[in-house]
Design a protein around this motif. Sequence first.
Motif, PDB file in Angstrom:
ATOM      1  N   PRO B 137      35.531  15.890  90.676  1.00 48.86           N
ATOM      2  CA  PRO B 137      36.790  16.606  91.698  1.00 48.86           C
ATOM      3  C   PRO B 137      37.997  15.481  91.581  1.00 48.86           C
ATOM      4  O   PRO B 137      39.261  15.851  91.342  1.00 48.86           O
ATOM      5  N   GLU B 138      37.887  14.084  91.774  1.00 51.25           N
ATOM      6  CA  GLU B 138      38.749  13.249  91.844  1.00 51.25           C
ATOM      7  C   GLU B 138      39.236  12.948  90.372  1.00 51.25           C
ATOM      8  O   GLU B 138      40.589  12.880  90.301  1.00 51.25           O
ATOM      9  N   THR B 139      38.719  13.212  89.423  1.00 43.23           N
ATOM     10  CA  THR B 139      39.166  13.280  88.191  1.00 43.23           C
ATOM     11  C   THR B 139      40.294  14.589  87.779  1.00 43.23           C
ATOM     12  O   THR B 139      41.361  14.389  87.231  1.00 43.23           O
ATOM     13  N   LEU B 140      39.839  15.469  88.281  1.00 39.51           N
ATOM     14  CA  LEU B 140      40.439  16.745  88.253  1.00 39.51           C
ATOM     15  C   LEU B 140      41.863  16.795  89.039  1.00 39.51           C
ATOM     16  O   LEU B 140      43.001  17.055  88.724  1.00 39.51           O
ATOM     17  N   ILE B 141      41.722  15.855  90.197  1.00 35.85           N
ATOM     18  CA  ILE B 141      43.074  15.865  90.952  1.00 35.85           C
ATOM     19  C   ILE B 141      43.704  14.928  90.454  1.00 35.85           C
ATOM     20  O   ILE B 141      44.967  14.908  90.279  1.00 35.85           O
ATOM     21  N   ASP B 142      43.238  13.892  89.565  1.00 30.35           N
ATOM     22  CA  ASP B 142      44.210  12.793  88.882  1.00 30.35           C
ATOM     23  C   ASP B 142      44.761  13.582  87.596  1.00 30.35           C
ATOM     24  O   ASP B 142      45.958  13.259  87.679  1.00 30.35           O
ATOM     25  N   GLY B 143      44.178  14.321  87.024  1.00 35.01           N
ATOM     26  CA  GLY B 143      44.923  15.297  86.095  1.00 35.01           C
ATOM     27  C   GLY B 143      46.063  16.181  86.446  1.00 35.01           C
ATOM     28  O   GLY B 143      46.946  16.265  85.944  1.00 35.01           O
ATOM     29  N   ILE B 144      45.694  16.618  87.658  1.00 37.02           N
ATOM     30  CA  ILE B 144      46.703  17.631  88.181  1.00 37.02           C
ATOM     31  C   ILE B 144      47.935  16.781  88.827  1.00 37.02           C
ATOM     32  O   ILE B 144      48.959  17.108  88.461  1.00 37.02           O
ATOM     33  N   ILE B 145      47.704  15.557  89.310  1.00 33.13           N
ATOM     34  CA  ILE B 145      48.842  14.557  89.581  1.00 33.13           C
ATOM     35  C   ILE B 145      49.681  14.247  88.311  1.00 33.13           C
ATOM     36  O   ILE B 145      50.800  14.269  88.015  1.00 33.13           O
ATOM     37  N   LYS B 146      48.688  14.040  87.238  1.00 34.17           N
ATOM     38  CA  LYS B 146      49.561  13.468  85.995  1.00 34.17           C
ATOM     39  C   LYS B 146      50.474  14.876  85.492  1.00 34.17           C
ATOM     40  O   LYS B 146      51.467  14.800  84.987  1.00 34.17           O
ATOM     41  N   LEU B 147      49.806  16.002  85.621  1.00 39.73           N
ATOM     42  CA  LEU B 147      50.642  17.123  85.520  1.00 39.73           C
ATOM     43  C   LEU B 147      52.019  17.435  86.311  1.00 39.73           C
ATOM     44  O   LEU B 147      53.030  17.574  85.789  1.00 39.73           O
ATOM     45  N   HIS B 148      51.689  16.993  87.493  1.00 38.85           N
ATOM     46  CA  HIS B 148      52.875  16.922  88.561  1.00 38.85           C
ATOM     47  C   HIS B 148      54.136  15.886  87.907  1.00 38.85           C
ATOM     48  O   HIS B 148      55.300  16.299  87.936  1.00 38.85           O
ATOM     49  N   GLU B 149      53.601  14.747  87.415  1.00 40.64           N
ATOM     50  CA  GLU B 149      54.547  13.963  87.009  1.00 40.64           C
ATOM     51  C   GLU B 149      55.315  14.387  85.664  1.00 40.64           C
ATOM     52  O   GLU B 149      56.182  14.193  85.534  1.00 40.64           O
ATOM     53  N   LYS B 150      54.580  15.069  84.844  1.00 44.34           N
ATOM     54  CA  LYS B 150      54.894  15.606  83.472  1.00 44.34           C
ATOM     55  C   LYS B 150      56.036  16.680  83.965  1.00 44.34           C
ATOM     56  O   LYS B 150      57.299  16.674  83.235  1.00 44.34           O
ATOM     57  N   ILE B 151      55.609  17.540  85.085  1.00 45.54           N
ATOM     58  CA  ILE B 151      56.607  18.764  85.078  1.00 45.54           C
ATOM     59  C   ILE B 151      57.904  18.223  85.716  1.00 45.54           C
ATOM     60  O   ILE B 151      59.136  18.519  85.511  1.00 45.54           O
ATOM     61  N   LYS B 152      57.830  17.118  86.673  1.00 47.39           N
ATOM     62  CA  LYS B 152      59.048  16.453  87.347  1.00 47.39           C
ATOM     63  C   LYS B 152      59.936  15.913  86.309  1.00 47.39           C
ATOM     64  O   LYS B 152      61.177  15.742  86.454  1.00 47.39           O
ATOM     65  N   SER B 153      59.313  15.555  85.134  1.00 40.22           N
ATOM     66  CA  SER B 153      60.295  14.646  84.029  1.00 40.22           C
ATOM     67  C   SER B 153      60.500  15.931  83.011  1.00 40.22           C
ATOM     68  O   SER B 153      61.060  15.255  82.054  1.00 40.22           O
ATOM     69  N   GLU B 154      60.446  17.309  82.895  1.00 42.64           N
ATOM     70  CA  GLU B 154      60.478  18.042  81.991  1.00 42.64           C
ATOM     71  C   GLU B 154      61.960  18.444  82.144  1.00 42.64           C
ATOM     72  O   GLU B 154      62.769  18.636  83.015  1.00 42.64           O
ATOM     73  N   PRO B 155      62.460  18.366  80.890  1.00 41.06           N
ATOM     74  CA  PRO B 155      64.139  18.640  80.862  1.00 41.06           C
ATOM     75  C   PRO B 155      64.466  20.492  81.016  1.00 41.06           C
ATOM     76  O   PRO B 155      63.323  21.158  80.983  1.00 41.06           O
ATOM     77  N   LEU B 156      65.574  20.776  81.535  1.00 43.97           N
ATOM     78  CA  LEU B 156      65.698  22.241  81.904  1.00 43.97           C
ATOM     79  C   LEU B 156      65.661  23.105  80.878  1.00 43.97           C
ATOM     80  O   LEU B 156      65.341  24.130  81.074  1.00 43.97           O
ATOM     81  N   LYS B 157      66.121  22.477  79.766  1.00 46.32           N
ATOM     82  CA  LYS B 157      66.023  23.622  78.658  1.00 46.32           C
ATOM     83  C   LYS B 157      64.723  23.758  77.909  1.00 46.32           C
ATOM     84  O   LYS B 157      64.657  24.781  77.223  1.00 46.32           O
ATOM     85  N   LYS B 158      63.717  23.590  78.609  1.00 48.88           N
ATOM     86  CA  LYS B 158      62.370  23.718  77.885  1.00 48.88           C
ATOM     87  C   LYS B 158      62.075  25.166  78.216  1.00 48.88           C
ATOM     88  O   LYS B 158      61.258  25.799  77.280  1.00 48.88           O
ATOM     89  N   TRP B 159      62.193  25.625  79.171  1.00 52.58           N
ATOM     90  CA  TRP B 159      61.814  27.155  79.841  1.00 52.58           C
ATOM     91  C   TRP B 159      62.798  28.100  79.761  1.00 52.58           C
ATOM     92  O   TRP B 159      62.758  29.109  80.310  1.00 52.58           O
ATOM     93  N   GLN B 160      63.779  27.879  78.701  1.00 54.27           N
ATOM     94  CA  GLN B 160      64.860  28.891  78.708  1.00 54.27           C
ATOM     95  C   GLN B 160      64.474  29.823  77.492  1.00 54.27           C
ATOM     96  O   GLN B 160      64.268  29.627  76.504  1.00 54.27           O
TER      97      GLN B 160
END
Lengths: 429, 160, 171
Positions: B137-160
């Motif tokens: 479970p700690e590994t999965l939570i680490d993966g989720i936190i990495k995903l959070h960082e990825k989402i925070k750094s995504e440009p706005l144009k990606k999902w248009q």
Amino acid sequence: MTISELPIQIEDSPLNTVKTEDVQLDITLEQLRRLVSPRALSGETMLLNMGPQHPSTHGVLRMLLELDGETVVSCIPDIGFLHTGIEKTAEGKTYLKAIPLTDRTDYLAPMSNNLALSGAVEKLVDIDVPIRAQYIRVILMELTRMNSHLVWLGTHALDIGAMSVFLYCMREREMILDVYEAVSGARMMSSYIRPGGLWRDVPAHFGDLVKKILDVFPGRVLEYERLLKDNPMWKERTVGIGKVSAADAIAWGMTGPCLRGSGVNYDVRKAFPYSSYEHFDFSVPLGSAGDVYDRYRCRMEEFAQSLKIIQQAMDKLPAGPVMSDNRKVALPPKHEIAYSMESLIHHFKLWTEGFKAPEGDVYFAVESGKGEYGVYLSGDGSPKPRRLHFRAPSFHNLQPLTEMCKGALLADIVAIIGSVDIVLGDVDR
Amino acid sequence: MGLEQKLGDMGVVTTSLEKAVGWARSNALWPMLFGLACCAIEMMSTQAPRYDLSRFGMELMRASPRQADLMIVAGRVSRKMAPVLRNLYDQMPDPKWVIAMGDCASCGGVFNNYAVVQGVDEIVPVDVYVAGCPPRPETLIDGIIKLHEKIKSEPLKKWQ
Amino acid sequence: MSDQTELTQSYITALGDAVSEVVVFRDEVTLIVPKARVVEVLTHLRDAQKFEMLSDETCVDYYPREPRFGMIYQLTSLSRGMKVRVKAMLSEYDATLPSVVGVYRNANWLEREIYDLMGIVFEGHPDLRRIMMPLDWQGHPLRKEVPVTVEENAFSFNRERIDAGKPFAQE
């Protein structure tokens, strides 16, 4: 997918040529006609797909329901969405390397699967297991049974609506997973029970962890009982639902609490004892009506019996080796490799080539939490099995779902599937 | 939360729109219930009291793909299940992310045979791969936190 | 245990010439039966000898031996605490045999699985279609001519070659 070149070319076998017009894309109307009632084809009743992704099917089980309002007229399970080809993969691995594959069949009770394959290999190769290893196997098997029943209780109660039971069961389960991690290093897929005995001796704090479980669990089980046993809402949802008579249960090949809930006294631990179960004193709970409530009562009683067995085993645990000393089959202890040339060679040969098994068939069954989990092994004189087949209890327990669901309401199907306690890794292998 | 400049006592904070949207999207991801096999049990353990997933706002698994924005593919994907998986991915509305949890979803895992798709990235585009069999479970939570960082750094144009 | 040996002897004599061979290996009895008499033998064992449950039914591929397939029926007697195995050999060119669904009901899905994975056709089965593989799958995966592994194992020297052949999904 890239297929490496075929090792065997069979040119003229008539069964190997598949004509394109024989390829079937979906279930034909004629096959469907045999499975549902005529009212479905005229449109009077509704055919609903309870798809592979669903919160209460306990995995990827697809069911085709024919509904007349909310009453189920027929229910056709469609399995195979988790088919992994474990039996085929095991044909390419030696007997020792196939042990981790068994963890992944019934993944809620991994150690009992290991024991089934280890027992079958020990029978085939005819080696003995030391008594200390047998007692530790019994302790781990009973912990595994409790593990499986905790997940069953949590998900079953969650489906029927008692959500807090799910969180309590997961909290208790963490204690058992701590034991798994202490002995083998992994929380779920332990691969600890191997042909000849165990991988290594239990660590020093194993006794403390088990003692903590023995102290804490009876109170926790009492908590679950107080929440559910005499709860009028629980009884309304479960009493009289999904009845299976004793003769039907035997004819359908059901085993485990599903069979014992109908009153048939068959437990593999008593009927064909293995791994020194005959040294322990325990009883097998039986139901009478064969409905969801009786199966629930059987499994709850099995908690108390498991704790009793673990207490007896911990009291009587003998000292000694945990691995057979037949060095042609069992690995030497790791420290011996440093100073003994024979151990080094044995270790190398056993891991790379494996030990040769004689030609013959064996069948070995254990009583896992779900039922009779059996392994059929056909050896061919080489280190790899010719055929490894798992007798999966959930596969047999799931088959009479059509009969159990006839006339039930849509909400009862969820209760029935929960009470049958299937795990799709076992059904589909 | 990007705090670029606080203007006096007026209680106004300036930041860029990208950062605000990324922060909002990452802090309340709703996972879709897609537990297939053994990794699903570890996912259930992650939601359990000891490794609590509800601190990230993700304890409620949405069964309907229309209301979910994260698909955690937990478990082995067999050939029969592959079209169903793609169907569910297509039904999820944008923005959506995929975590391939476990070895079987990342690369086929232990099973290199006719029945298992060798990696779920043959079917859906994957953002984070979490290794383990099953991952703790700690590994999965680490993966989720990495995903959070990825989402925070995504440009706005990606999902248009 | 001795009464079990007597019971075993009694049912072997009761079956008479239906059994072509008896193999005892590691205390397990296997009766080898010609395929035409399988239903008769199983009915007798269920009714007269009280083997109430069909624990398992499976198939072994003995390639390159001929006859190639061996159908295995594993029976359990709950009342007597005994097990027995019935084995019928099938040739590759005639891999059909009568279904035992009329004798034991749970053979339904078991035979569907054997048909799906091994290609043996059961006559008289009510609903013979694929159960584990998708309905448009070609071939029977558990036979020996289907290779065990599908992708070559990835190491650091062949990663690019494997990745070039894999289909990666687009959006």
